[in-house]
Design a protein around this motif. Structure first.
Motif, PDB file in Angstrom:
ATOM      1  N   ARG A  74      -1.918   4.507   7.612  1.00 26.12           N
ATOM      2  CA  ARG A  74      -0.968   5.570   7.912  1.00 26.12           C
ATOM      3  C   ARG A  74      -0.757   6.459   6.682  1.00 26.12           C
ATOM      4  O   ARG A  74      -0.678   7.671   6.773  1.00 26.12           O
ATOM      5  N   LYS A  75      -0.683   5.808   5.535  1.00 28.00           N
ATOM      6  CA  LYS A  75      -0.397   6.565   4.315  1.00 28.00           C
ATOM      7  C   LYS A  75      -1.588   7.379   3.839  1.00 28.00           C
ATOM      8  O   LYS A  75      -1.429   8.471   3.305  1.00 28.00           O
ATOM      9  N   THR A  76      -2.801   6.806   3.984  1.00 29.25           N
ATOM     10  CA  THR A  76      -3.969   7.492   3.431  1.00 29.25           C
ATOM     11  C   THR A  76      -4.688   8.328   4.486  1.00 29.25           C
ATOM     12  O   THR A  76      -5.453   9.218   4.152  1.00 29.25           O
ATOM     13  N   GLY A  77      -4.465   7.984   5.741  1.00 30.78           N
ATOM     14  CA  GLY A  77      -5.161   8.687   6.813  1.00 30.78           C
ATOM     15  C   GLY A  77      -6.624   8.267   6.937  1.00 30.78           C
ATOM     16  O   GLY A  77      -7.405   8.875   7.648  1.00 30.78           O
ATOM     17  N   ILE A  78      -6.988   7.203   6.220  1.00 28.34           N
ATOM     18  CA  ILE A  78      -8.380   6.734   6.263  1.00 28.34           C
ATOM     19  C   ILE A  78      -8.434   5.421   7.038  1.00 28.34           C
ATOM     20  O   ILE A  78      -7.575   4.552   6.861  1.00 28.34           O
ATOM     21  N   SER A  79      -9.406   5.282   7.885  1.00 24.98           N
ATOM     22  CA  SER A  79      -9.575   4.018   8.598  1.00 24.98           C
ATOM     23  C   SER A  79     -10.436   3.089   7.734  1.00 24.98           C
ATOM     24  O   SER A  79     -11.551   3.430   7.334  1.00 24.98           O
ATOM     25  N   LEU A  80      -9.895   1.943   7.419  1.00 25.29           N
ATOM     26  CA  LEU A  80     -10.577   1.048   6.487  1.00 25.29           C
ATOM     27  C   LEU A  80     -11.545   0.115   7.211  1.00 25.29           C
ATOM     28  O   LEU A  80     -11.256  -0.327   8.319  1.00 25.29           O
TER      29      LEU A  80
ATOM     30  N   GLU B 242       0.080  -5.394   9.644  1.00 24.45           N
ATOM     31  CA  GLU B 242       1.054  -4.390   9.211  1.00 24.45           C
ATOM     32  C   GLU B 242       0.641  -3.744   7.897  1.00 24.45           C
ATOM     33  O   GLU B 242       0.853  -2.552   7.689  1.00 24.45           O
ATOM     34  N   GLN B 243       0.051  -4.572   7.018  1.00 24.73           N
ATOM     35  CA  GLN B 243      -0.398  -4.039   5.732  1.00 24.73           C
ATOM     36  C   GLN B 243      -1.462  -2.968   5.931  1.00 24.73           C
ATOM     37  O   GLN B 243      -1.400  -1.892   5.355  1.00 24.73           O
ATOM     38  N   ILE B 244      -2.453  -3.313   6.784  1.00 23.71           N
ATOM     39  CA  ILE B 244      -3.560  -2.388   7.023  1.00 23.71           C
ATOM     40  C   ILE B 244      -3.053  -1.128   7.705  1.00 23.71           C
ATOM     41  O   ILE B 244      -3.402  -0.017   7.311  1.00 23.71           O
TER      42      ILE B 244
END
Lengths: 245, 167, 604
Positions: free
Chosen positions: A218-224, A211-213
């Protein structure tokens, strides 16, 4: 602006609180509900100091919420302040009989907890740092609920909260070890909610909840990349080396 | 007031209440009061709707609901008996009235009879100190109540007056 | 409506008190019967006008029916009396003796309420209209100089002159703090930020106090007018009245009053042709005693739990939504129109050096005449309790008087001649608070009273700061063990120390004053604490674990009253013979002790 703290002239900026100035000047004031990440709350009242007016009359204020003013004369330790702090520790120790941290403090302050009924093995002192941390993380699932002597920290209806991402910021910030968290078999259980932990692709350490990831993505739009903090900085350092080399 | 049990009916009723107010946090209290009057308690579903309507975290709405005494998180009985325990009533024996009510209805303050007829509450001063001790059932005020009056008063509302009998 | 008013002049008016006390005693039935019998009654040339008024204050004698202009007041009127009142008094001008108040000393029948001891010593400013007007009628208010002060301010005075008048009056906040009202307005006026807000604190929550309720129910327009005058001073455009939701009638009358004021152009844009625009919104409180504290009340209006904040920056600078805000209590607002109309100096001529004007008290507990009284500041407790209140009922002995609500203190008999104002009460370890006066006699246990208030506050505290929340928890636990007979002498020192720390370190006024009941009873009634701890005995016969009641056979007349009142049938005996308490059945509730007229029930 100038203030006088314990007879010493100190400079301060408008908008600061007495506590913030004292922290910067290395003047010790004990606190339980203060954390530099949040505003002063005025909740625990350990940080009480005395203000002296021109006639030498003193009154007590909470240093974490009192805004500085030009020429303020502040006394950070006196017999009266000592009595207040000892009694606050005594009252908290009578409440939080289950918290080693608070019981140790009581020992250091030389006070005995009172023999009061109820609240078996309580650890929480209602400092609300967890509530602030949860809010800062953007979830706001914790709140101080009910009132008076029944006040407690809880999720709504004490049930698993939809918005909780299991970030454990509350667990980390709690000074008294009052928040229970269990991690086993790749899962984290906190506030009655079960989370699947994500393992670091590199070292295999469990480093965050799904959920954290998802929230960060979702907030940054970047896939980590699925890396723990240590491996991520190692990775980054490696990339930088390549870049400069 | 009709009994509302199913979720769609609650949702519809809550929606009607919300529609009366602008979606601002300052109306949370008023909306809760309307919900309390409508359902005799605040249904969790209604609080969730209220949170998303006003854009306030659910936890904060719950904190409000639990903080204010006007609200109940559990369903209440049809008749709400409020025994005033303000100072004037207290020193004129309000606690004895509470004991007496327990004798007939088997409920303590904060409890509701099993059939959902009566809820008992003790309340802070109702501002009718000249009539102490005072008791209110729904809107009706009973003044200078003696323990011996309790049986008659409860009977007015169809409560069993036989000692120990659950209603 | 206006024509009606003209017609009303000179004709007979019948005013039925419909305050809470009278209503509970059947005033509405009296009103309905009068209405029914008068409507189209052919026996009258001009049918008398019937009015439902707010609380007259003398709840003890209600329902009260007043007939004007003859100024006849009938007490404890029942619906069955209506026919006789119409027949004899209204048609033939005869007085009905049995319905008149009879002075208990002189045995004289008194026609007018103003002749009674209960009213004679009173001086009505804040309560000037209550009982004289129909609170639902704006015309009634206007007829008694209503909105004239507003007109005077708007047309003939500058905002600074209005402020000057309020400062000159010396009026101090009637809600509890006693902060000078004029200075509060001045502080807010100085802040150069807009919008500014005005709030009326009607969240009366003190047990044993109902003066604000009475004003909101009985004269709602005076509050609106007071707020309007302040709005003119501050150039504020929006006001809020925060009223306890339990006060149904107050909510109803205030709602009506706001609508009527808008209709008549007293609220809205360009009031009375001036540049002032102001409107008021009613906010129903959620039932939290702590919301009487102004920063908590602001939180509540904003839509949060009512938790106070440190008041190092006053609401006059940063209040509702961070804007400059003036909050005054209901009774404070009710004084404003009179101050503007008659001048601050006249108001300041009443009262004491530091506390000007009058104060409304709710006189309750073990006193003959319970009710609302408005008296000049500086009156003694003895005058209030014995002259106005008629002393202690059932021949009991006065023990203490508790003033200032739950965080006030208990004042003993030796201080009965204290001239009461804000400062003297604080000096003696109590406070003015909102004006509750609760009289206690020798059947009241002072340790139990301290426990009662502490328990009240433990539940009503917001629970935010440590000293108040945990201090109250500790005080309550200690007091509980003392009333159960499990106390130790060391507990008294502990109570003292915890109380002192609460006074010093608590966040808001609730916490800082919360230990007053404990400290004042420890100071003046320590012997009762000692009796509970050492002798394991409750001298007042209140604490069940420490009390045994018995009936003195010599004094018992066998009237059977105690037997009837006993909730557990523990009293046996035949009529006209001495009764006996069966100790194994007795639950020590004290009903027999309190109700015995011959003082035959004793505490062992």
């Amino acid at each position: 602006m100038k203030l006088i703290i314990d007879g010493r002239e100190v400079s301060a900026y408008p908008g600061e609180t007495i506590l913030e100035v004292c922290r910067r000047e290395n003047i010790f004031i004990p606190t339980l509900c203060y954390h530099p990440a949040f505003k002063g709350q005025g909740v625990c009242r350990m940080c009480m100091v005395e203000l002296e007016d021109e006639n030498g009359n003193r009154r007590m204020v909470a240093s974490c919420t009192y805004p500085v003013q030009e020429g303020l004369k502040i006394v950070t330790f006196s017999a009266k302040i000592d009595k207040v702090r000892k009694n606050i520790i005594r009252l908290l120790a009578s409440r939080a009989k289950g918290s080693d941290y608070i019981q140790d403090l009581a020992g250091q302050y030389g006070v005995e907890p009172l023999d009061l009924p109820g609240l078996d093995n309580e650890k929480c002192i209602l400092c609300r740092l967890c509530v602030n941390a949860c809010k800062l993380m953007g979830s706001s699932v914790l709140a101080a609920v009910w009132r008076g002597i029944d006040k407690k920290i809880s999720t709504p209806y004490e049930e698993a909260a939809e918005e909780c991402i299991g970030c454990a910021a509350c667990y980390e910030v709690c000074p008294t070890g009052a928040i229970e968290m269990k991690e086993e078999n790749g899962q984290r259980i906190i506030w009655n909610k079960v989370f699947n932990l994500v393992l670091c692709q590199h070292c295999g350490k469990a480093y965050a909840t799904e959920e954290q990831i998802a929230l960060v993505e979702r907030k940054t739009g970047i896939s980590l990349p699925a890396l723990c903090e240590a491996c991520r900085s190692q990775n980054l350092a490696g990339r930088l080396k390549n870049f400069s080399g | 007031m009709p009994e509302i049990i199913d979720a769609t009916a609650i949702e519809k009723a809550c929606k009607e209440i919300l529609d009366h107010y602008a979606p601002e946090p300052r109306y949370i209290l008023a909306i809760m009061q309307d919900m309390q009057k409508r359902f005799n308690y605040l249904p969790p579903q209604g609080l969730k709707m209220l949170a998303s309507y006003t854009g306030v975290p659910f936890s904060q709405v719950y904190a409000m609901a639990s903080f204010y005494k006007a609200f109940s998180l559990k369903p209440k009985g049809r008749y709400i008996i409020k025994v005033c325990d303000g100072t004037a009533c207290h020193i004129k024996g309000a606690e004895t009235l509470v004991e007496q009510i327990y004798k007939y209805l088997q409920i303590r303050p904060g409890e509701t009879t099993r059939d959902g007829s009566f809820s008992l509450e003790t309340v802070n001063c109702l501002g009718a100190c000249a009539l102490a001790p005072v008791m209110v059932i729904n809107e009706k005020v009973y003044g200078k109540v003696t323990p011996a009056d309790i049986e008659r008063i409860i009977k007015e509302y169809g409560g069993w007056a036989d000692e120990g009998k659950q209603c | 409506m206006k024509e009606n008013n003209v017609k009303e002049k000179g004709c007979t008016k019948i005013m039925v008190c419909c305050g809470t006390g009278c209503t509970a005693n059947g005033a509405r039935q009296v009103l309905a019967r009068l209405e029914e019998k008068l409507r189209g009654n052919k026996n009258f040339e001009v049918v008398p006008v019937l009015k439902a008024t707010g609380c007259n204050g003398w709840c003890e004698k209600g329902p009260l029916v007043k007939i004007m202009p003859e100024d006849i007041t009938y007490c404890q009127v029942k619906a069955e009396d209506v026919d006789e009142i119409i027949e004899k008094t209204l048609l033939r001008g005869e007085k009905i003796k049995r319905l008149l108040y009879r002075d208990p000393q002189t045995k004289e029948f008194l026609v007018s309420l103003h002749q009674t001891d209960f009213y004679r010593k009173q001086k009505k400013i804040a309560l000037r209209n209550i009982g004289e007007i129909d609170p639902a009628s704006i015309d009634d208010y206007i007829e008694r100089d209503g909105y004239k002060a507003l007109e005077k301010a708007l047309k003939y005075m500058t905002p600074d002159e209005v402020l000057e008048e309020v400062i000159k009056s010396g009026l101090r906040g009637r809600g509890g703090g006693g902060f000078p009202t004029g200075r509060k307005w001045q502080a807010c006026k100085k802040v150069p930020r807009f919008p500014k807000y005005i709030i009326c604190n009607g969240d009366e929550g003190d047990p044993g106090a109902f003066m604000d309720r009475s004003i909101m129910e009985g004269d709602p327009h005076t509050i609106i007018e007071g707020m309007l005058i302040c709005a003119y001073v501050l150039q504020a455009e929006k006001g809020f009245i925060y009223v306890r939701d339990e006060y149904d009638l107050a909510v109803k009358h205030l709602t009506q009053a706001i609508l009527d004021a808008r209709r008549c152009g007293f609220l809205g844009k360009n009031i009375l042709g001036s540049s002032l625009s102001f409107d008021i919104e009613l906010v129903r409180g959620g039932g939290a005693f702590v919301c009487g504290e102004e920063t908590a009340l602001i939180k509540s209006i904003e839509g949060f739990p009512g938790e106070p904040r440190d008041k190092y920056i006053f609401p006059t600078e940063s209040g509702l939504w961070g804007q400059p805000t003036v909050i005054n209590n209901v009774e404070t607002w009710a004084n404003i129109p009179v101050i503007i109309l008659e001048g601050g100096e006249k108001f300041a001529s009443l009262g004491t050096e530091g506390s000007k004007g009058t104060k409304v008290f709710s006189l309750v507990g073990k006193v003959v005449n319970t009710g609302l009284v408005e008296v000049p500041m500086g009156i003694t407790l003895r005058e209030i309790i014995y002259e106005i209140g008629g002393g202690i009922p059932n021949g009991r002995q006065f023990k203490a008087v508790q003033t200032g609500g739950p965080s006030g203190g208990c004042i003993p008999a030796q201080l009965l001649d204290l001239e009461i104002d804000f400062d003297t009460l604080t000096r003696e370890g109590s406070m003015m608070g909102s004006g509750g006066i609760i009289v206690m006699d020798d059947t009241t246990c002072m340790v139990e009273v301290a426990r009662y208030y502490t328990n009240f506050l433990a539940v009503e505290s917001c629970g935010k700061c440590t000293p108040c929340r945990e201090g109250l928890r500790a005080l309550l636990a200690i007091l509980t063990r003392i009333v159960k007979g499990e106390g130790k002498m060391e507990d008294l020192e502990l109570l003292q120390e915890i109380s002192e720390v609460m006074q010093e370190a608590s966040l808001c006024a609730l916490g800082r004053t919360a230990p007053n009941p404990v400290l004042s009873t420890l100071k003046y009634f320590q012997d009762e604490y000692v009796a509970h701890i050492i002798d394991r005995r409750c001298p007042a016969g209140v604490c069940p674990e420490l009390t045994v009641f018995e009936i003195d056979a010599e004094l018992c007349t066998g009237c059977t009253l105690c037997q009837k009142n006993c909730p557990v049938d523990a009293i046996t005996g035949e009529a006209k013979k001495a009764h006996i308490i069966q100790q194994d059945k007795c639950i020590r509730c004290g009903e027999c002790y309190r109700s015995c007229r011959f003082r035959a029930v004793k505490v062992k």
